[in-house]
Write an enzyme that holds these catalytic residues in place. Structure first.
Site, PDB file in Angstrom:
ATOM      1  N   ASP A  68       0.854  -1.175   0.000  1.00 61.37           N
ATOM      2  CA  ASP A  68       0.000   0.000   0.000  1.00 61.37           C
ATOM      3  C   ASP A  68       0.895   1.231   0.000  1.00 61.37           C
ATOM      4  OD1 ASP A  68      -3.017   0.638   0.261  1.00 61.37           O
ATOM      5  OD2 ASP A  68      -2.034   2.126   1.525  1.00 61.37           O
ATOM      6  N   GLN A  69       0.366   2.311  -0.529  1.00 61.38           N
ATOM      7  CA  GLN A  69       1.131   3.549  -0.605  1.00 61.38           C
ATOM      8  C   GLN A  69       0.294   4.689  -0.055  1.00 61.38           C
ATOM      9  OE1 GLN A  69       2.084   5.662  -4.454  1.00 61.38           O
ATOM     10  NE2 GLN A  69       4.099   4.858  -3.921  1.00 61.38           N
TER      11      GLN A  69
END
Length: 191
Positions: A68-69
């Site tokens: 995830d970012q």
């Protein structure tokens, strides 16, 4: 062991293909809503692990990758804009600013239960953008599915003054240097 990417992101799939290892993709069903007071880096870590665990629960004898970012300036988080208007707003806010993109990576071994989590930050300095540049960029690249509304691997690179980090693939969404290290620790032969 099979390798499973807990993501339907085309960007992550294309990055993982660089390692020349067969894998499958499975959509993780995870609520990505930040918790009250949750720091951006902690949010990225939590979501990467939750995605991996959500898919791992349905897999036997697999290595499951979650990622995830989260992009942020201070405590202000920039997610995927989803609309042209929100992309414009994000880019206006990031214009002339340094934005940190925390890309978290999780690897879950369903055979042993072992979990590994790493985070790779990238600092991105946006140049001062005119309204016309923002509108043209969004119209040409339509970065509606990218945290922070900018695709550094595409035309978005023209919006930047500089970027710094340990892994150029982290900014695209899947830090391959960290992933390679994790996979080798689990016995996967690379290259």
């Amino acid at each position: 062991m099979k390798l499973v990417l807990a993501s339907t992101s085309t960007y992550r799939r294309m990055l993982l293909e660089r390692l020349h290892i067969p894998f499958e993709t499975v959509r993780p069903e995870v609520d990505e809503t930040p918790r009250p007071g949750e720091a951006p880096d902690a949010l990225a870590d939590r979501l990467a692990l939750e995605k991996a665990l959500a898919v791992a629960a349905r897999q036997d004898d697999a290595l499951v990758i979650g990622s995830d970012q989260v992009a942020h300036i201070g405590e202000e988080v920039f997610g995927k804009p989803g609309t042209v208007e929100r992309a414009h707003e994000q880019l206006r806010r990031m214009s002339g600013q340094t934005v940190v993109f925390h890309t978290a990576l999780a690897l879950v071994n369903t055979a042993t239960g072992r979990q590994r989590v790493e985070r790779v930050p990238t600092r991105v300095r946006f140049r001062t953008l005119s309204e016309a540049e923002i509108v043209r960029y969004v119209a040409k690249e339509m970065p509606l599915d990218c945290a922070g509304s900018a695709k550094s691997e595409g035309l978005g690179i023209t919006l930047l003054d500089a970027l710094s980090g340990d892994d150029p693939t982290a900014l695209i969404g899947l830090p391959l240097i960290a992933l390679s290290r994790m996979l080798r620790a689990e016995g996967v032969e690379l290259p």
